[in-house]
Write a protein that holds these residues in place. Structure first.
Motif, PDB file in Angstrom:
ATOM      1  N   TYR A   1       3.786  13.748  -7.222  1.00  0.00           N
ATOM      2  CA  TYR A   1       2.939  12.630  -7.639  1.00  0.00           C
ATOM      3  C   TYR A   1       1.771  12.410  -6.701  1.00  0.00           C
ATOM      4  O   TYR A   1       1.801  12.825  -5.543  1.00  0.00           O
ATOM      5  CB  TYR A   1       3.781  11.345  -7.732  1.00  0.00           C
ATOM      6  N   ARG A   2       0.769  11.711  -7.244  1.00  0.00           N
ATOM      7  CA  ARG A   2      -0.386  11.332  -6.418  1.00  0.00           C
ATOM      8  C   ARG A   2      -0.165   9.927  -5.862  1.00  0.00           C
ATOM      9  O   ARG A   2       0.353   9.059  -6.562  1.00  0.00           O
ATOM     10  CB  ARG A   2      -1.659  11.330  -7.269  1.00  0.00           C
ATOM     11  N   TYR A   3      -0.587   9.760  -4.619  1.00  0.00           N
ATOM     12  CA  TYR A   3      -0.452   8.447  -3.963  1.00  0.00           C
ATOM     13  C   TYR A   3      -1.800   7.993  -3.432  1.00  0.00           C
ATOM     14  O   TYR A   3      -2.644   8.805  -3.063  1.00  0.00           O
ATOM     15  CB  TYR A   3       0.561   8.529  -2.817  1.00  0.00           C
ATOM     16  N   GLN A   4      -1.964   6.685  -3.388  1.00  0.00           N
ATOM     17  CA  GLN A   4      -3.150   6.103  -2.758  1.00  0.00           C
ATOM     18  C   GLN A   4      -2.959   6.146  -1.239  1.00  0.00           C
ATOM     19  O   GLN A   4      -1.839   6.360  -0.752  1.00  0.00           O
ATOM     20  CB  GLN A   4      -3.351   4.650  -3.206  1.00  0.00           C
ATOM     21  N   ALA A   5      -4.045   5.870  -0.518  1.00  0.00           N
ATOM     22  CA  ALA A   5      -3.982   5.906   0.948  1.00  0.00           C
ATOM     23  C   ALA A   5      -2.913   4.959   1.493  1.00  0.00           C
ATOM     24  O   ALA A   5      -2.297   5.225   2.523  1.00  0.00           O
ATOM     25  CB  ALA A   5      -5.352   5.559   1.523  1.00  0.00           C
ATOM     26  N   ASP A   6      -2.667   3.852   0.793  1.00  0.00           N
ATOM     27  CA  ASP A   6      -1.674   2.884   1.280  1.00  0.00           C
ATOM     28  C   ASP A   6      -0.247   3.267   0.904  1.00  0.00           C
ATOM     29  O   ASP A   6       0.693   2.500   1.123  1.00  0.00           O
ATOM     30  CB  ASP A   6      -2.000   1.474   0.769  1.00  0.00           C
TER      31      ASP A   6
END
Ligand code: CA
Length: 639
Positions: free
Chosen positions: A273-278
């Motif tokens: 999966y893709r995650y945001q910086a946070d």
């Protein structure tokens, strides 16, 4: 720890992940680089019961875990216990080709044993000079009692194997065959999670929520408990479509999973999966998560899955949901691999060149969005929302009209659409009109009928009423996209004024609201015949079917004749001898509500389509100088 070296260290390009079950042996292979221990457990049942065997798998190179049995375990169910950081997590196999009811256990399948009779000889019908795609949901097709399909098969794969007719008029396959479309695009039929396979028939979902990517959905099978039945019946459906001259396109959703807690996630947490910086999940799909296309093993997984359906189920093409979340590199790779195995262009590929929201892409990758059309292979098509909205108005603002329903200032847009936006009229640059899928309605948003009713009878919309102006606008909308260059796509039932009573997002509405109501094929027989005529006619017009890079040059003398009236000429010469009879075409769209008088140019013209009929061929008496193009209608002349 998943960092930038992870792919380098653990990338595995072998094609044998999952289970290989042949003759006297069964080999299990799982990819789980972060695991400390993986246990394989076998079951006699798909649900409940204790494991009858459990084996600790061997760790191999590249994060592979393997176990081999010197026996054929066809028909057994299995799952894995994966230990990461000392914690055991149960998971099914993301590479499984079979599964239990509701998919929580995987199934060992010797695939050859699931073939229906004659499947080995099954081949797709020959490719025609034009692709005309009919978008259909498996349950919608036969859920209506008026389909004449016996109850156990209603809403199922099996309904496709019948020449369904209710004795009064053609329905289901018999009807479909008579339309002349070349491809049937089926909404998702891999295993999805939103319908309880053990539940009753009143459940409904479009199915854009994948659980087991390589297994057919169980709720369309006559028996969801026995994991072999869905495989065999899905193959029977495809075989039946082929027998009736139709190619099959599978709607695939590789951009997200039903839940983040998927088998992929349980096997390798954080990788798929893709995650945001946070650290929160990205949500470019608006479905809660985005699969991280662009990573080595994600791309291998997706490409492998596409190849599997093409090879094992004889699927003839793929429609990518939210293709804009996948990458140009992955889409081009899939195109190359399909071409290499099946021949160039034999398998059709197209998708939605957009996404619901931004998504953090892998470094060095390009999103497969419309603005990147020029980087996508010429053999990858995309839906033309520009054509759609120019014809009937904005998809989200119900009252906003387009060219056919009272819109103003749409003339030049319509003339750009004719060339598949190849004349520089758009903000994006398709490589050729082979990339363009023309359409005015699909499962998303209002049906064409409902959109026209809402925009033309705003405030007093009665979707079940037969409005003559709506009928005319529907015919003109069809006339326009059937005379645009590019491929053609229609939502099932558009040709009989399908209505969902103004519901613009029926993904989980009642099946009765969604289903094709076969009685309407009689009520709106005139509209059905009009579409049938347009389909027949289109295949005879090489100037419009031309998919080459120079096709746009065939459209000449584009002219705005007046408010809401446009015309153009088509060089219809048959450069590749596919049998075009008319060397030149003259086409007029009259979107106004008044008649338009056309001065006939020199020559012997024939009328090939007008307000009333399409696919006809009437001579025009010599000496006649003018023709009336009725308000809200199109005219197609050939000479
Ligand atoms: Ca399911």
């Amino acid at each position: 720890m998943i960092d930038k070296d992870f792919d380098e260290k653990y990338r595995y390009d072998g094609k044998d992940l999952g289970v290989c079950c042949q003759q006297g042996r069964t080999v299990f292979k799982a990819w789980s680089p972060l695991a400390e221990r993986v246990e394989l457990r076998l079951y006699k049942e798909g649900t409940g019961g204790e494991a009858c065997r459990a084996e600790e798998m061997h760790r191999k190179e590249k994060g592979i875990w393997e176990w081999e049995f010197p026996e054929n375990l066809h028909g057994m169910y299995y799952d894995y216990l994966v230990r990461i950081d000392g914690k055991d997590t149960r998971t099914a196999d993301p590479y499984a080709v079979g599964c239990s009811c509701n998919g929580s256990r995987s199934m060992v399948v010797e695939l050859g044993k699931t073939d229906p009779e004659g499947f080995g000889e099954d081949t797709a019908p020959a490719m025609e000079g034009e692709q005309i795609i009919y978008e259909l949901h498996i349950k919608d097709f036969s859920y209506d009692k008026d389909s004449g399909v016996p109850e156990p098969y209603r809403g199922k794969y099996k309904a496709f194997t019948l020449m369904g007719t209710n004795g009064k008029y053609p329905t289901c396959m018999e009807y479909l065959k008579s339309l002349g479309v070349t491809h049937v695009h089926l909404l998702p039929f891999f295993d999805y999670g939103s319908v309880d396979e053990a539940g009753d028939e009143s459940q409904y979902n479009w199915g854009y929520d994948p659980v087991n990517f390589n297994v057919p959905e169980g709720s369309y099978a006559t028996d969801a408990e026995d994991g072999l039945v869905r495989i065999r019946e899905c193959k029977e459906m495809i075989q039946a479509l082929h027998k009736n001259g139709l190619r099959v396109i599978m709607d695939v959703v590789y951009n997200h999973t039903y839940r983040e807690d998927s088998w992929l996630q349980r096997m390798v947490p954080g990788y798929y999966y893709r995650y945001q910086a946070d650290g929160s999940l990205s949500d470019g799909s608006a479905c809660g998560n985005d699969i991280a296309a662009g990573r080595a093993m994600v791309d291998n997984y997706i490409a492998g899955s596409v190849m599997y359906w093409a090879r094992e189920y004889h699927v003839d093409g793929f429609r990518f949901d939210l293709m804009g979340l996948l990458t140009v590199e992955l889409m081009n790779r899939i195109r190359r691999e399909l071409n290499a195995e099946f021949g160039e262009g034999e398998k059709m590929l197209y998708g939605e060149p957009w996404r619901a929201d931004d998504s953090p892409m892998e470094r060095g990758t390009q999103a497969a969005l419309k603005e990147n059309a020029g980087s996508l292979d010429n053999g990858i098509g995309f839906f033309s929302d520009d054509t759609r909205d120019a014809i009937k108005g904005h998809v989200f603002y119900e009252e906003e009209p387009g060219f056919v329903n009272g819109g103003r200032g749409m003339e030049s847009l319509i003339l750009h659409a004719v060339t598949g936006w190849r004349d520089g009229g758009a903000s994006f640059r398709p490589r050729s009109c082979a990339q363009i899928i023309n359409y005015v309605s699909a499962h998303d948003n209002f049906t064409l009928w409902d959109k026209l009713v809402l925009s033309m009878h705003n405030g007093e919309s009665d979707f079940t009423r037969r409005y003559e102006d709506v009928l005319a606008a529907n015919k003109l909308a069809a006339f326009i996209y059937f005379t645009c260059q590019g491929s053609l796509f229609m939502q099932a039932g558009e040709e009989f004024g399908r209505t969902k009573l103004g519901e613009d997002n029926s993904y989980c509405s009642r099946p009765e609201l969604n289903m094709l109501k076969w009685g309407r094929t009689v009520e709106y027989a005139e509209l059905v015949d009009y579409y049938r005529g347009l389909i027949r006619l289109r295949k005879k017009l090489p100037g419009l079917c031309d998919k080459s890079r120079s096709a746009a040059a065939r459209i000449r003398e584009k002219n705005i004749c007046g408010e809401r009236v446009v015309s153009f000429w088509v060089d219809n010469r048959d450069f590749d001898h596919s049998g075009g009879k008319w060397e030149e075409l003259l086409i007029i769209y009259n979107g106004s509500f008044e008649g338009y008088t056309l001065e006939l140019p020199e020559g012997q013209w024939e009328i090939l389509a007008d307000a009333r009929e399409a696919g006809c061929c009437w001579g025009i008496p010599g000496g006649q100088k003018e023709l009336l193009v009725k308000g809200q209608s199109g005219l197609l002349l050939g000479k």
